[in-house]
Scaffold this motif. Structure first.
Motif, PDB file in Angstrom:
ATOM      1  N   LEU A   1       0.855  -1.189   0.000  1.00  0.00           N
ATOM      2  CA  LEU A   1       0.000   0.000   0.000  1.00  0.00           C
ATOM      3  C   LEU A   1       0.887   1.233   0.000  1.00  0.00           C
ATOM      4  O   LEU A   1       1.870   1.301   0.744  1.00  0.00           O
ATOM      5  N   VAL A   2       0.556   2.183  -0.838  1.00  0.00           N
ATOM      6  CA  VAL A   2       1.249   3.473  -0.866  1.00  0.00           C
ATOM      7  C   VAL A   2       0.172   4.531  -0.738  1.00  0.00           C
ATOM      8  O   VAL A   2      -0.740   4.604  -1.557  1.00  0.00           O
ATOM      9  N   GLU A   3       0.254   5.342   0.320  1.00  0.00           N
ATOM     10  CA  GLU A   3      -0.773   6.366   0.514  1.00  0.00           C
ATOM     11  C   GLU A   3      -0.145   7.741   0.685  1.00  0.00           C
ATOM     12  O   GLU A   3       0.982   7.868   1.159  1.00  0.00           O
ATOM     13  N   VAL A   4      -0.896   8.743   0.269  1.00  0.00           N
ATOM     14  CA  VAL A   4      -0.502  10.136   0.427  1.00  0.00           C
ATOM     15  C   VAL A   4      -1.409  10.742   1.489  1.00  0.00           C
ATOM     16  O   VAL A   4      -2.633  10.641   1.379  1.00  0.00           O
ATOM     17  N   THR A   5      -0.807  11.325   2.508  1.00  0.00           N
ATOM     18  CA  THR A   5      -1.583  11.969   3.570  1.00  0.00           C
ATOM     19  C   THR A   5      -1.153  13.417   3.701  1.00  0.00           C
ATOM     20  O   THR A   5      -0.017  13.777   3.382  1.00  0.00           O
ATOM     21  N   SER A   6      -2.083  14.230   4.192  1.00  0.00           N
ATOM     22  CA  SER A   6      -1.805  15.641   4.390  1.00  0.00           C
ATOM     23  C   SER A   6      -2.746  16.174   5.460  1.00  0.00           C
ATOM     24  O   SER A   6      -3.950  16.289   5.238  1.00  0.00           O
TER      25      SER A   6
ATOM     26  N   PRO B   1       8.184  12.474   4.535  1.00  0.00           N
ATOM     27  CA  PRO B   1       7.352  13.620   4.899  1.00  0.00           C
ATOM     28  C   PRO B   1       7.679  14.869   4.075  1.00  0.00           C
ATOM     29  O   PRO B   1       8.746  14.958   3.472  1.00  0.00           O
ATOM     30  N   GLY B   2       6.749  15.814   4.071  1.00  0.00           N
ATOM     31  CA  GLY B   2       7.007  17.155   3.571  1.00  0.00           C
ATOM     32  C   GLY B   2       7.230  17.320   2.091  1.00  0.00           C
ATOM     33  O   GLY B   2       7.953  18.223   1.683  1.00  0.00           O
ATOM     34  N   LEU B   3       6.607  16.494   1.281  1.00  0.00           N
ATOM     35  CA  LEU B   3       6.734  16.650  -0.168  1.00  0.00           C
ATOM     36  C   LEU B   3       5.680  17.609  -0.703  1.00  0.00           C
ATOM     37  O   LEU B   3       4.630  17.787  -0.099  1.00  0.00           O
ATOM     38  N   VAL B   4       5.957  18.198  -1.834  1.00  0.00           N
ATOM     39  CA  VAL B   4       4.956  18.982  -2.542  1.00  0.00           C
ATOM     40  C   VAL B   4       3.875  17.990  -2.987  1.00  0.00           C
ATOM     41  O   VAL B   4       4.204  16.886  -3.443  1.00  0.00           O
ATOM     42  N   PRO B   5       2.568  18.311  -2.850  1.00  0.00           N
ATOM     43  CA  PRO B   5       1.514  17.349  -3.184  1.00  0.00           C
ATOM     44  C   PRO B   5       1.637  16.722  -4.574  1.00  0.00           C
ATOM     45  O   PRO B   5       1.407  15.517  -4.732  1.00  0.00           O
ATOM     46  N   ALA B   6       2.032  17.491  -5.564  1.00  0.00           N
ATOM     47  CA  ALA B   6       2.168  16.934  -6.915  1.00  0.00           C
ATOM     48  C   ALA B   6       3.269  15.870  -6.951  1.00  0.00           C
ATOM     49  O   ALA B   6       3.108  14.825  -7.590  1.00  0.00           O
ATOM     50  N   GLU B   7       4.376  16.105  -6.263  1.00  0.00           N
ATOM     51  CA  GLU B   7       5.460  15.119  -6.209  1.00  0.00           C
ATOM     52  C   GLU B   7       5.030  13.899  -5.407  1.00  0.00           C
ATOM     53  O   GLU B   7       5.355  12.772  -5.762  1.00  0.00           O
ATOM     54  N   ALA B   8       4.287  14.097  -4.327  1.00  0.00           N
ATOM     55  CA  ALA B   8       3.798  12.973  -3.525  1.00  0.00           C
ATOM     56  C   ALA B   8       2.870  12.085  -4.350  1.00  0.00           C
ATOM     57  O   ALA B   8       2.970  10.855  -4.305  1.00  0.00           O
ATOM     58  N   GLU B   9       1.988  12.701  -5.119  1.00  0.00           N
ATOM     59  CA  GLU B   9       1.070  11.932  -5.962  1.00  0.00           C
ATOM     60  C   GLU B   9       1.809  11.223  -7.087  1.00  0.00           C
ATOM     61  O   GLU B   9       1.523  10.071  -7.408  1.00  0.00           O
ATOM     62  N   ARG B  10       2.789  11.900  -7.689  1.00  0.00           N
ATOM     63  CA  ARG B  10       3.597  11.282  -8.737  1.00  0.00           C
ATOM     64  C   ARG B  10       4.346  10.076  -8.183  1.00  0.00           C
ATOM     65  O   ARG B  10       4.365   9.002  -8.786  1.00  0.00           O
ATOM     66  N   LEU B  11       4.935  10.249  -6.996  1.00  0.00           N
ATOM     67  CA  LEU B  11       5.678   9.166  -6.372  1.00  0.00           C
ATOM     68  C   LEU B  11       4.750   8.002  -6.019  1.00  0.00           C
ATOM     69  O   LEU B  11       5.080   6.840  -6.257  1.00  0.00           O
ATOM     70  N   ARG B  12       3.566   8.311  -5.476  1.00  0.00           N
ATOM     71  CA  ARG B  12       2.587   7.268  -5.160  1.00  0.00           C
ATOM     72  C   ARG B  12       2.212   6.472  -6.403  1.00  0.00           C
ATOM     73  O   ARG B  12       2.228   5.248  -6.408  1.00  0.00           O
ATOM     74  N   ASP B  13       1.896   7.177  -7.485  1.00  0.00           N
ATOM     75  CA  ASP B  13       1.496   6.499  -8.724  1.00  0.00           C
ATOM     76  C   ASP B  13       2.631   5.661  -9.291  1.00  0.00           C
ATOM     77  O   ASP B  13       2.427   4.525  -9.724  1.00  0.00           O
ATOM     78  N   ARG B  14       3.835   6.200  -9.275  1.00  0.00           N
ATOM     79  CA  ARG B  14       5.000   5.457  -9.797  1.00  0.00           C
ATOM     80  C   ARG B  14       5.290   4.229  -8.937  1.00  0.00           C
ATOM     81  O   ARG B  14       5.514   3.141  -9.466  1.00  0.00           O
ATOM     82  N   LEU B  15       5.279   4.393  -7.626  1.00  0.00           N
ATOM     83  CA  LEU B  15       5.578   3.264  -6.737  1.00  0.00           C
ATOM     84  C   LEU B  15       4.500   2.188  -6.840  1.00  0.00           C
ATOM     85  O   LEU B  15       4.796   0.992  -6.797  1.00  0.00           O
TER      86      LEU B  15
ATOM     87  N   GLU C   1      -0.114  20.647   7.243  1.00  0.00           N
ATOM     88  CA  GLU C   1       0.598  20.313   6.011  1.00  0.00           C
ATOM     89  C   GLU C   1      -0.105  20.933   4.801  1.00  0.00           C
ATOM     90  O   GLU C   1       0.549  21.484   3.915  1.00  0.00           O
ATOM     91  N   ARG C   2      -1.419  20.834   4.761  1.00  0.00           N
ATOM     92  CA  ARG C   2      -2.168  21.437   3.637  1.00  0.00           C
ATOM     93  C   ARG C   2      -1.954  22.940   3.597  1.00  0.00           C
ATOM     94  O   ARG C   2      -1.807  23.528   2.525  1.00  0.00           O
ATOM     95  N   ARG C   3      -1.927  23.586   4.754  1.00  0.00           N
ATOM     96  CA  ARG C   3      -1.738  25.047   4.819  1.00  0.00           C
ATOM     97  C   ARG C   3      -0.387  25.448   4.227  1.00  0.00           C
ATOM     98  O   ARG C   3      -0.247  26.498   3.611  1.00  0.00           O
ATOM     99  N   PHE C   4       0.622  24.580   4.413  1.00  0.00           N
ATOM    100  CA  PHE C   4       1.957  24.865   3.903  1.00  0.00           C
ATOM    101  C   PHE C   4       2.233  24.195   2.561  1.00  0.00           C
ATOM    102  O   PHE C   4       3.353  24.214   2.072  1.00  0.00           O
ATOM    103  N   GLY C   5       1.205  23.587   1.955  1.00  0.00           N
ATOM    104  CA  GLY C   5       1.350  22.958   0.650  1.00  0.00           C
ATOM    105  C   GLY C   5       2.238  21.728   0.678  1.00  0.00           C
ATOM    106  O   GLY C   5       3.068  21.538  -0.207  1.00  0.00           O
ATOM    107  N   LEU C   6       2.051  20.872   1.709  1.00  0.00           N
ATOM    108  CA  LEU C   6       2.877  19.685   1.875  1.00  0.00           C
ATOM    109  C   LEU C   6       2.028  18.428   1.953  1.00  0.00           C
ATOM    110  O   LEU C   6       0.854  18.485   2.296  1.00  0.00           O
ATOM    111  N   ALA C   7       2.644  17.302   1.670  1.00  0.00           N
ATOM    112  CA  ALA C   7       2.002  15.995   1.804  1.00  0.00           C
ATOM    113  C   ALA C   7       3.078  14.978   2.140  1.00  0.00           C
ATOM    114  O   ALA C   7       4.260  15.196   1.888  1.00  0.00           O
ATOM    115  N   SER C   8       2.671  13.852   2.716  1.00  0.00           N
ATOM    116  CA  SER C   8       3.604  12.777   3.063  1.00  0.00           C
ATOM    117  C   SER C   8       3.219  11.513   2.305  1.00  0.00           C
ATOM    118  O   SER C   8       2.041  11.255   2.077  1.00  0.00           O
ATOM    119  N   VAL C   9       4.222  10.734   1.953  1.00  0.00           N
ATOM    120  CA  VAL C   9       4.001   9.447   1.307  1.00  0.00           C
ATOM    121  C   VAL C   9       4.325   8.370   2.332  1.00  0.00           C
ATOM    122  O   VAL C   9       5.417   8.364   2.906  1.00  0.00           O
TER     123      VAL C   9
END
Length: 164
Positions: free
Chosen positions: A108-113, A139-153, A117-125
């Motif tokens: 399982l790979v999940e993105v949480t925020s 922790p602390g990734l930009v949401p677009a990078e977190a989602e890209r990483l989740r999809d790739r993984l 974190e949302r206020r500062f534009g961050l998300a964790s994988v």
């Protein structure tokens, strides 16, 4: 060193550090807590023990200065690298820790925020594997990078599934 972070000719992993928003968030929380604790300590000691003891609230200023430096060193220590068969996560200042998560073992790979974190534009994988000891978090990734990483993984995990 090349611009991508690898050493010429070694073919080592390309390490990616965390964006600065995580450091900003953690430092803001440090300031809020140390100021609140300093004020509470100063007021309580001033009322209960006298005005001279109220100066003990300044102890929290030392904690703030020390924490400011430690947070920066900790933030710089976090990094991750995507290799052909696994994901590397490295962190730690005094005790260095490097986690290797094979793509085929990811369940399982999940993105949480959270709200801050949302206020500062961050998300964790968060990566979950069959063995709880090998679960990993970035922790602390930009949401677009977190989602890209989740999809790739997720795609790599399905492609290299180890029969789990």
């Amino acid at each position: 060193m090349t611009e991508t972070g690898t050493t010429e000719g070694t073919g080592g992993p390309v390490w990616v550090g965390l964006p600065g928003g995580l450091l900003t968030l953690r430092r803001l929380l440090l300031v809020i807590w140390t100021v609140a604790l300093g004020a509470a300590t100063g007021v309580l000691l001033g009322v209960l023990a006298g005005p001279v003891w109220a100066a003990a609230g300044a102890f929290w200023l030392a904690v703030l200065g020390w924490g400011w430096v430690v947070l920066a060193r900790n933030w710089r220590s976090w990094r991750y690298a995507e290799r052909a068969d696994d994901l590397l996560i490295s962190r730690g200042v005094i005790w260095r820790e490097q986690t290797v998560v094979p793509y085929g073992r990811m369940q399982l790979v999940e993105v949480t925020s959270g709200p801050l974190e949302r206020r500062f534009g961050l998300a964790s994988v968060q990566l979950h594997t069959a063995a709880a000891a090998t679960d990993a978090r970035i922790p602390g990734l930009v949401p677009a990078e977190a989602e890209r990483l989740r999809d790739r993984l997720t795609a790599l995990g399905q492609a290299r599934s180890a029969g789990l």
